[in-house]
Design a protein around this motif. Structure first.
Motif, mmCIF file in Angstrom:
data_model
loop_
_atom_site.group_PDB
_atom_site.id
_atom_site.type_symbol
_atom_site.label_atom_id
_atom_site.label_comp_id
_atom_site.label_asym_id
_atom_site.label_seq_id
_atom_site.Cartn_x
_atom_site.Cartn_y
_atom_site.Cartn_z
ATOM 1 N N VAL A 14 -5.991 -8.955 4.749
ATOM 2 C CA VAL A 14 -7.105 -8.150 4.238
ATOM 3 C C VAL A 14 -7.691 -8.837 3.010
ATOM 4 O O VAL A 14 -6.979 -9.027 2.010
ATOM 5 C CB VAL A 14 -6.643 -6.724 3.866
ATOM 6 N N PRO A 15 -8.966 -9.224 3.023
ATOM 7 C CA PRO A 15 -9.581 -9.887 1.867
ATOM 8 C C PRO A 15 -9.614 -8.971 0.644
ATOM 9 O O PRO A 15 -9.723 -7.749 0.765
ATOM 10 C CB PRO A 15 -11.005 -10.204 2.359
ATOM 11 N N GLU A 16 -9.559 -9.563 -0.526
ATOM 12 C CA GLU A 16 -9.580 -8.813 -1.787
ATOM 13 C C GLU A 16 -10.805 -7.920 -1.904
ATOM 14 O O GLU A 16 -10.733 -6.787 -2.380
ATOM 15 C CB GLU A 16 -9.550 -9.800 -2.962
ATOM 16 N N GLU A 17 -11.956 -8.404 -1.411
ATOM 17 C CA GLU A 17 -13.196 -7.631 -1.554
ATOM 18 C C GLU A 17 -13.204 -6.351 -0.720
ATOM 19 O O GLU A 17 -14.053 -5.468 -0.935
ATOM 20 C CB GLU A 17 -14.414 -8.486 -1.210
ATOM 21 N N LEU A 18 -12.293 -6.243 0.231
ATOM 22 C CA LEU A 18 -12.221 -5.025 1.049
ATOM 23 C C LEU A 18 -11.123 -4.066 0.578
ATOM 24 O O LEU A 18 -10.879 -3.049 1.228
ATOM 25 C CB LEU A 18 -11.974 -5.389 2.521
ATOM 26 N N ARG A 19 -10.515 -4.369 -0.529
ATOM 27 C CA ARG A 19 -9.422 -3.550 -1.044
ATOM 28 C C ARG A 19 -9.840 -2.089 -1.241
ATOM 29 O O ARG A 19 -9.163 -1.167 -0.794
ATOM 30 C CB ARG A 19 -8.945 -4.147 -2.366
ATOM 31 N N GLY A 20 -10.956 -1.877 -1.903
ATOM 32 C CA GLY A 20 -11.425 -0.511 -2.141
ATOM 33 C C GLY A 20 -11.763 0.215 -0.853
ATOM 34 O O GLY A 20 -11.512 1.426 -0.725
ATOM 35 N N GLU A 21 -12.293 -0.499 0.115
ATOM 36 C CA GLU A 21 -12.678 0.144 1.378
ATOM 37 C C GLU A 21 -11.469 0.632 2.159
ATOM 38 O O GLU A 21 -11.482 1.735 2.711
ATOM 39 C CB GLU A 21 -13.503 -0.829 2.236
ATOM 40 N N ILE A 22 -10.419 -0.179 2.209
ATOM 41 C CA ILE A 22 -9.262 0.265 2.975
ATOM 42 C C ILE A 22 -8.581 1.452 2.295
ATOM 43 O O ILE A 22 -8.003 2.310 2.964
ATOM 44 C CB ILE A 22 -8.254 -0.880 3.224
ATOM 45 N N GLU A 23 -8.670 1.519 0.970
ATOM 46 C CA GLU A 23 -8.119 2.684 0.263
ATOM 47 C C GLU A 23 -8.895 3.944 0.615
ATOM 48 O O GLU A 23 -8.315 5.015 0.812
ATOM 49 C CB GLU A 23 -8.139 2.450 -1.249
ATOM 50 N N ARG A 24 -10.209 3.812 0.733
ATOM 51 C CA ARG A 24 -11.045 4.989 1.036
ATOM 52 C C ARG A 24 -10.908 5.445 2.488
ATOM 53 O O ARG A 24 -11.316 6.561 2.824
ATOM 54 C CB ARG A 24 -12.514 4.674 0.716
ATOM 55 N N LEU A 25 -10.341 4.612 3.328
ATOM 56 C CA LEU A 25 -10.169 4.993 4.733
ATOM 57 C C LEU A 25 -9.041 6.008 4.937
ATOM 58 O O LEU A 25 -8.894 6.549 6.030
ATOM 59 C CB LEU A 25 -9.894 3.740 5.587
ATOM 60 N N TRP A 26 -8.259 6.256 3.899
ATOM 61 C CA TRP A 26 -7.177 7.252 3.983
ATOM 62 C C TRP A 26 -7.729 8.596 3.506
ATOM 63 O O TRP A 26 -8.023 8.762 2.327
ATOM 64 C CB TRP A 26 -5.991 6.819 3.124
ATOM 65 N N VAL A 31 0.838 -1.194 0.000
ATOM 66 C CA VAL A 31 0.000 0.000 0.000
ATOM 67 C C VAL A 31 0.880 1.254 0.000
ATOM 68 O O VAL A 31 1.806 1.361 0.803
ATOM 69 C CB VAL A 31 -0.941 0.032 1.227
ATOM 70 N N THR A 32 0.566 2.194 -0.890
ATOM 71 C CA THR A 32 1.243 3.486 -0.936
ATOM 72 C C THR A 32 0.240 4.563 -0.554
ATOM 73 O O THR A 32 -0.865 4.613 -1.114
ATOM 74 C CB THR A 32 1.790 3.774 -2.346
ATOM 75 N N LEU A 33 0.608 5.402 0.404
ATOM 76 C CA LEU A 33 -0.286 6.464 0.884
ATOM 77 C C LEU A 33 0.444 7.804 0.793
ATOM 78 O O LEU A 33 1.551 7.961 1.303
ATOM 79 C CB LEU A 33 -0.713 6.211 2.338
ATOM 80 N N THR A 34 -0.194 8.768 0.127
ATOM 81 C CA THR A 34 0.421 10.081 -0.061
ATOM 82 C C THR A 34 -0.527 11.177 0.414
ATOM 83 O O THR A 34 -1.655 10.902 0.854
ATOM 84 C CB THR A 34 0.766 10.314 -1.540
ATOM 85 N N TYR A 35 -0.076 12.431 0.281
ATOM 86 C CA TYR A 35 -0.868 13.594 0.686
ATOM 87 C C TYR A 35 -1.152 14.479 -0.520
ATOM 88 O O TYR A 35 -0.354 14.548 -1.464
ATOM 89 C CB TYR A 35 -0.116 14.404 1.758
ATOM 90 N N CYS A 64 -4.288 6.833 -2.059
ATOM 91 C CA CYS A 64 -3.999 5.560 -1.388
ATOM 92 C C CYS A 64 -4.233 4.444 -2.388
ATOM 93 O O CYS A 64 -5.330 4.324 -2.949
ATOM 94 C CB CYS A 64 -4.888 5.364 -0.157
ATOM 95 N N ASN A 65 -3.230 3.655 -2.640
ATOM 96 C CA ASN A 65 -3.359 2.570 -3.609
ATOM 97 C C ASN A 65 -2.817 1.276 -3.017
ATOM 98 O O ASN A 65 -1.675 1.226 -2.539
ATOM 99 C CB ASN A 65 -2.602 2.903 -4.891
#
Length: 327
Positions: free
Chosen positions: A192-204, A109-113, A209-210
């Motif tokens: 982290v299950p594949e189906e939650l991939r988009g959700e964890i990205e949106r939590l940033w 996961v890469t997280l930026t500002y 967040c990718n």
């Protein structure tokens, strides 16, 4: 130094062979009593370090050289090689930890500002800019939110694990507009299950967040792990001695290390040094049946230290490159 039957464990002197390397393949075995082989098992991989057990007299000379390096009294060229050696060992430790815990199906996961944090707010007081400590705290909070989301979906939290690093780029105080230091994060994330991939990205909430699925190759996820380790938590990948480069969750499995003083003989060491490409592969695959070398072994020799220092990396044979798999 650790003594063994009148001989001294010379692992600490490997850096001398890196800083003061010599040409040629002849190994000086005069002060060498035997070779100690350290084997570190991490997932499907084993990392081998073979180094001499030497006489106390040889140790005194090498100790002086090592102190010269550590105190900064050595030449600029030698100090540069000393730093590169230490960086390589840090990267190797991160790689081992990654291979022991992460694999196919996990995320990088890469997280930026957002740029607006500094570019669109020219009137912002520099004292109010985001600090490195704040950025690290924001990453900690994001990981906590991910954990809560997994709990909400009934996921097995014992499988949730992470290895993280925060990268800080120095600011620029020249010109009409001050540019503060900037930050971004890299995380290896497991459980982290594949189906939650988009959700964890949106939590940033701060920017991009990718989450990319890890795609191990013949060398596993070494490239990703080394990239993370090279970030070293500071500008341009320079190691910051003020803090640890990366950190991980408490449930990370630590690579297991064993030692042997008889696995590789002085004769075999000389054979490997004389023809590392062919003899190195042949000998290590014979010593570790069921494994194959994934990189050409390396041999380091120096006029300033006794014996040879050999490193090798092997992977278990006939095993699909997926999952974490204990070795």
């Amino acid at each position: 130094m650790k003594r063994t039957a009148g001989r001294i464990d010379a692992a600490a002197y490997e850096v001398l062979a890196a800083a003061y390397a010599k040409a040629g393949t002849e190994v000086c075995q005069e002060a060498v009593g035997a070779y100690r082989t350290k084997t570190t098992r991490a997932g499907e991989f084993i990392y081998v370090s073979c180094y001499p057990l030497i006489s106390p007299g040889a140790s005194r000379t090498q100790k002086d050289r090592l102190e010269e390096l550590r105190s900064g009294k050595a030449s600029v060229a030698a100090r540069g090689k000393y730093d590169r050696y230490n960086n390589k060992r840090r990267q190797e430790r991160c790689e081992q930890l990654a291979h022991a815990n992460f694999g196919r199906g996990d995320f990088h996961v890469t997280l930026t500002y957002e740029v607006e944090d500094w570019d669109r707010r020219s009137d912002r007081n520099p004292i109010d800019q985001r600090t490195r400590e704040e950025a690290k705290r924001e990453l900690t909070n994001w990981l906590a939110r991910v954990r809560r989301r997994l709990r909400r979906y009934g996921c097995d939290l014992s499988k949730f694990k992470w290895l993280r690093v925060t990268v800080t780029r120095a600011g620029n105080n020249e010109g009409p507009r001050e540019r503060p230091e900037t930050h971004h994060h890299h995380v290896l994330l497991g459980g982290v299950p594949e189906e939650l991939r988009g959700e964890i990205e949106r939590l940033w909430p701060y920017g991009y967040c990718n989450a990319d699925r890890l795609q191990p190759d013949d060398k596993g996820i070494a490239a990703v792990a080394q990239y993370i380790a090279k970030q070293e938590g500071s500008a341009n990948g320079q190691h910051s001695r003020k803090e640890k480069s990366w950190s991980g969750s408490r449930n990370l499995k630590q690579p297991a290390t064993t030692t042997s003083d008889s696995r590789i003989s002085r004769r075999r060491v000389s054979r490997i040094a004389a023809d590392v490409r062919r003899a190195g592969q042949e000998i290590f695959e014979a010593v570790y049946p069921g494994y194959r070398t994934v990189e050409e072994p390396t041999v380091a020799l120096s006029d300033f230290c006794a014996g040879a220092y050999i490193r090798a990396k092997l992977r278990i044979k006939n095993r699909a490159a997926e999952g974490r798999g204990a070795a």
